[in-house]
Design a protein around this motif. Sequence first.
Motif, PDB file in Angstrom:
ATOM      1  N   PRO A 158      -5.021   9.405  -9.855  1.00 54.64           N
ATOM      2  CA  PRO A 158      -4.174   8.592 -10.752  1.00 54.64           C
ATOM      3  C   PRO A 158      -4.838   7.274 -11.151  1.00 54.64           C
ATOM      4  N   ILE A 159      -5.609   6.692 -10.248  1.00 57.69           N
ATOM      5  CA  ILE A 159      -6.325   5.457 -10.611  1.00 57.69           C
ATOM      6  C   ILE A 159      -7.301   5.760 -11.739  1.00 57.69           C
TER       7      ILE A 159
ATOM      8  N   THR B  47      -1.174   5.577  -7.136  1.00 58.33           N
ATOM      9  CA  THR B  47      -2.601   5.549  -6.831  1.00 58.33           C
ATOM     10  C   THR B  47      -3.110   6.830  -6.175  1.00 58.33           C
ATOM     11  N   ILE B  48      -2.192   7.685  -5.742  1.00 53.96           N
ATOM     12  CA  ILE B  48      -2.612   8.846  -4.959  1.00 53.96           C
ATOM     13  C   ILE B  48      -2.052  10.139  -5.553  1.00 53.96           C
TER      14      ILE B  48
ATOM     15  N   GLY C  86      -2.461   9.164   4.808  1.00 56.90           N
ATOM     16  CA  GLY C  86      -3.328   8.824   3.681  1.00 56.90           C
ATOM     17  C   GLY C  86      -2.775   7.590   3.000  1.00 56.90           C
ATOM     18  N   LEU C  87      -3.631   6.643   2.700  1.00 56.95           N
ATOM     19  CA  LEU C  87      -3.193   5.408   2.027  1.00 56.95           C
ATOM     20  C   LEU C  87      -4.272   4.933   1.063  1.00 56.95           C
ATOM     21  N   ASP C  88      -3.886   3.949   0.261  1.00 57.35           N
ATOM     22  CA  ASP C  88      -4.842   3.297  -0.647  1.00 57.35           C
ATOM     23  C   ASP C  88      -5.304   1.959  -0.066  1.00 57.35           C
ATOM     24  N   ILE C  89      -5.442   1.889   1.244  1.00 55.65           N
ATOM     25  CA  ILE C  89      -5.820   0.627   1.895  1.00 55.65           C
ATOM     26  C   ILE C  89      -7.144   0.071   1.374  1.00 55.65           C
TER      27      ILE C  89
ATOM     28  N   GLN D 271       0.838  -1.199   0.000  1.00 53.88           N
ATOM     29  CA  GLN D 271       0.000   0.000   0.000  1.00 53.88           C
ATOM     30  C   GLN D 271       0.879   1.257   0.000  1.00 53.88           C
ATOM     31  N   ASN D 272       0.455   2.237  -0.740  1.00 57.49           N
ATOM     32  CA  ASN D 272       1.142   3.516  -0.802  1.00 57.49           C
ATOM     33  C   ASN D 272       0.635   4.427   0.311  1.00 57.49           C
ATOM     34  N   ALA D 273       1.574   5.144   0.918  1.00 59.09           N
ATOM     35  CA  ALA D 273       1.195   5.967   2.068  1.00 59.09           C
ATOM     36  C   ALA D 273       1.859   7.338   2.007  1.00 59.09           C
ATOM     37  N   PHE D 274       1.178   8.307   2.597  1.00 62.66           N
ATOM     38  CA  PHE D 274       1.810   9.611   2.823  1.00 62.66           C
ATOM     39  C   PHE D 274       1.362  10.117   4.185  1.00 62.66           C
TER      40      PHE D 274
END
Lengths: 358, 358, 358, 358
Positions: free
Chosen positions: A341-342, A267-268, A164-167, A112-115
């Motif tokens: 982006p998705i 994704t974000i 923030g994530l794409d969970i 998962q991508n995170a910020f």
Amino acid sequence: MDMSQPEDSAELRALYQAFRQNHLNPLWTQIGDLMPVHPKPKAVAHVWKWADLYPLAQQSGELVPVGRGGERRAIGLANPGLGGEAYISPTLWCAIQYLGAKETAPEHRHAQNAFRFVVEGEGVWTVVNGDPVRMSRGDFLLTPGWNFHGHHNETDQPMAWIDGLDIPFSYQNDVGFFEYGSDRVTDYATPEFSRGERLWCHPGLRPLSGLENSVSSPIGAYRWDYTDRALTEQLLLEEEGQPATYAQGHAAIRYVNPTTGGDVMPTIRAEFHRLRAGVETATRREVGSTVFQVFEGHGAVVMNGERKTLEKGDIFVIPSWVPWALEAETQFDLFRFSDAPIMERLNFARTLIEDTAA
Amino acid sequence: MDMSQPEDSAELRALYQAFRQNHLNPLWTQIGDLMPVHPKPKAVAHVWKWADLYPLAQQSGELVPVGRGGERRAIGLANPGLGGEAYISPTLWCAIQYLGAKETAPEHRHAQNAFRFVVEGEGVWTVVNGDPVRMSRGDFLLTPGWNFHGHHNETDQPMAWIDGLDIPFSYQNDVGFFEYGSDRVTDYATPEFSRGERLWCHPGLRPLSGLENSVSSPIGAYRWDYTDRALTEQLLLEEEGQPATYAQGHAAIRYVNPTTGGDVMPTIRAEFHRLRAGVETATRREVGSTVFQVFEGHGAVVMNGERKTLEKGDIFVIPSWVPWALEAETQFDLFRFSDAPIMERLNFARTLIEDTAA
Amino acid sequence: MDMSQPEDSAELRALYQAFRQNHLNPLWTQIGDLMPVHPKPKAVAHVWKWADLYPLAQQSGELVPVGRGGERRAIGLANPGLGGEAYISPTLWCAIQYLGAKETAPEHRHAQNAFRFVVEGEGVWTVVNGDPVRMSRGDFLLTPGWNFHGHHNETDQPMAWIDGLDIPFSYQNDVGFFEYGSDRVTDYATPEFSRGERLWCHPGLRPLSGLENSVSSPIGAYRWDYTDRALTEQLLLEEEGQPATYAQGHAAIRYVNPTTGGDVMPTIRAEFHRLRAGVETATRREVGSTVFQVFEGHGAVVMNGERKTLEKGDIFVIPSWVPWALEAETQFDLFRFSDAPIMERLNFARTLIEDTAA
Amino acid sequence: MDMSQPEDSAELRALYQAFRQNHLNPLWTQIGDLMPVHPKPKAVAHVWKWADLYPLAQQSGELVPVGRGGERRAIGLANPGLGGEAYISPTLWCAIQYLGAKETAPEHRHAQNAFRFVVEGEGVWTVVNGDPVRMSRGDFLLTPGWNFHGHHNETDQPMAWIDGLDIPFSYQNDVGFFEYGSDRVTDYATPEFSRGERLWCHPGLRPLSGLENSVSSPIGAYRWDYTDRALTEQLLLEEEGQPATYAQGHAAIRYVNPTTGGDVMPTIRAEFHRLRAGVETATRREVGSTVFQVFEGHGAVVMNGERKTLEKGDIFVIPSWVPWALEAETQFDLFRFSDAPIMERLNFARTLIEDTAA
């Protein structure tokens, strides 16, 4: 009457029963719900007040340990339309994370991508693949997928920020991997600037040691100082009659991957918006979901025609195709992230700018 | 014992209650489920037998009208792990569609991407943006997002085929749009080849009237004749000692968009595989979900260690990260589709080829 | 009088002398030539008649051996404006190559990109990286940079064709490498179709063994049969009122790399054009140079206002920015190649379509 | 003896005479020169000493006016191997330009891509499409193709700098367009930072008003301050044991287009290199031509085995495939530009790193 629906009969019921037994489900009984004329999200537009969130995070700091297993003292914002799941939207996760004085959140990594975005406070370093990154007010910090990361608080004061994530997207589509790292962070140094910044944060200059494009940005921290300056310049240029702002009185930047000029992660998308006092944006509808956090100033958001006043720290989500507009009472600074982006990479993006006249 | 979980207490229960009231949900109680060490899909590996599907489709032909409202006499394959939803996987829809003698399914369009694959039969034309496209055994037919399309059966015989779409993905992520078109198809002509084929199906030749790349393939029908020839040549080249097959005894082609060489649509990949009799593939795990339909021959699929025999028309789904392998008793022809473009465009793709030795 | 030029003086002459001694040369004396208001090529528009070329190639067949050292019995078309160099334009080479009965041109490879086009005859196989490729009338054949290749004539008849390369560009910019291979061709087999064709010439189908994009097309031969069919279909579609042709009465295809949909090689574009009898094209100017060979039919080209009649086999070159138009007396088939990929990749491409009214 | 060359005879001479009359030229007599085993440039390796260049530029300032017609007081470096043409290589132009106190060089635009690099001095503003850009020591300044530009000197002191363009490439390939603009510059303002910088020079931040990628960089000036800091950080990171430099003791950045992360212009690459005292680089050969200017420090270049000492301002050219290495006596700072984008976009790039042991 819908001519295309079958008449009820014993045979039909037997057929439907056979469908169920064979793990089948006909389109004709559900197409209106499954394939609506435009997106009709279950997720709803909603505002969380920082004045509510922060005290609850503080209480968690007292009651909940941070460490291996739970991993993070992060409290997810659960969209009221999504049945209690900690999903701010079908694709995005947004949480307030709280780290007490001298605490360490252990290292791990995940697909998962995170910020992180820091609306207030300082004193924590996040260590990303061994590179310690200072976290301070206004900074936007990246932990792209599959990078080890942990956090530690060096001060006697707690600190909170948003993650923030794409969970939800990852969970829904079964793409997640997870691995534990060190139970501590691997480097307790507290440099002012991370190595990624020192290598990459020189405008228009690319290190010859970094000529291969990377999927996600190699910049670990986008500092407030730069963001503020960029927005300030846009408004000054506008005053000089030059094209620079996104719309009249509306400055905005997108955080980008310097190796491509594109989004920071696959994704974000993340942006920062500044409205002059008095500005009202056009009403827009967009495919995909967006989250804002107020960074400074007073104003309001109108979503689905409903107006909500906003203050520093407040977070709101705009689900897909919900009409929205912003209003600035004072100079109004907002951090934004979304799943754009998705939508763009899969060609589902659409935007409708509505007539603003009443 | 997990050291990171808080001890139960009245204060903790009050905190959790406050979380719920404020639409919050903590990460630490759910991280193991939300962020597993590898994908743990709710969807399960499953086989649907054509011998079961086809008679139920036939019965639907007798009991269920086709027309505006229900739109299609399509029966979705519902993954047993997904609670009865007509989703073959979290991203993909697969249905058997049945059109009786002389029937017409009216025109509509939607953002969802769709294709059809014909395992048997003929006599239907699908009309895509006004271009009539013949449907015959072995053909792979495209209806990319937002193209009007309807179907009509010109014969005295019913016809069935499978539909593949990204409905679950579109529904979950709120990206769908839908619009009615003509209640009839706009062109009842029955040409052997569609206009798209006549313009685009010349290998390595691009019309000068079509120099702009298109998001989805401009080819409406990928004919069985070409597919069969391509696979035959790969196996012949292999016999001549030349590199041509995907693996020993395993020929395979991907259907592509000739304007880019990439996948036919932004969310769906489609391929055709042919195994020589006796071939067993390596066991693979892949991120994302895949569906196969047997086109010809006998064999088996092993998923999660469980072996299922397969015959013509049988459809099976392999959820994300489930180990799978194919075994060919006879020459074994299979059509395949998957959500791989989603995984690749968002950088979630991973493949693991397991040791094949027992 | 040009106010910007210095007045003649002893000091100025001394300065200019010092320039020369120090390997310097001022801009101000030459800018008009070096930086014209639009391209003013030294190369001129010119037509070579096949009726002249072919007999000279035949004579060469009698007087000039083919073999290692000279490598090829190829006679370059030398643009009259380029001082006798065998350059048809500053970027392109075009030659007639002639191979006598039973002769072999030995294998070599070079960084320069090459193709062949066959206006008449048959009986030669070109062997490209070990893959024997039949050459027949109407075929367009590729030898991309750094592929070994040789030719052999299996018949009792000589055969001639045209070669196109980027030799002038490569020579001028010092990019060429060259290496000898076998003194014979490495495979004297004479299959009807090359391995590259058998693997790649299935419209819209990509072998799974070939998923990596290649710089140049993996197709060794683009057969006349396909080209002719593609053009025929475009004109038929036009008759049916469908958009298909490049312009009214003007069908055209571009030969492309199926892995990308782009040009067959990084420096050379190739196309085939068919005009209905009576069609006159608009007058165009384009940056970059283009060469045509008439394949069939009668017509004319107007370049710089000068009209030249054309017959089968005639070759003409249109230098950069020279206005040109085609006129078809009969159905008029022309093969075209150009340096357009260079111009497009370096962002120098421009096109001007002039008013066609007199 | 070369067996492939024809024996001399009257017939052969007649044939060759016929070739000339028909504008033909055979390959077999010239292939060794036209298609060498590796690039054999006519251009030679050469060093121009700043101590020679600057005084000649000064003298030009006295004798040669600047204004419309001559356009620029620019003195091109003429490669000794290229017959006196003002080409530093077959593709590149490099000139010293000199602008006296209070002088203005009038506005024009051209398809040719241009940059300026300032080795010393200040006081000139270049006005690019109406945006005034300060020129100071160490700055790298862009004028991409077809942007209007003029220069003016606001001070009582002259100023000199170097210009780099793709004039030879453009001339050779007939791609140039040229247009006069204002006889003065359109804006005599002297801001410290140009509008392009104010909008774009914020690391990792992209204005939402600039989301479309541009062919060339929107940054008009890459300031020395940033370049110096980037190189300093690389060397510091190296001292800390972190991967950051290009090679041991060798820091380097590439100037890039922030919208893509790629080269600043389609035909020209620009970089800045810093070597620690005592460092000797590996010996390299590269396809394409490169120019360096010493910015600070002492050292040497070895080209084709010949060693030349270098001081501030010295300029040298390395033609295609010439082996070269740098040696630093002191900390050694060099600006570099090359035609590498041409070579890479057309797939002619190759590099050979030679064994450095003697």
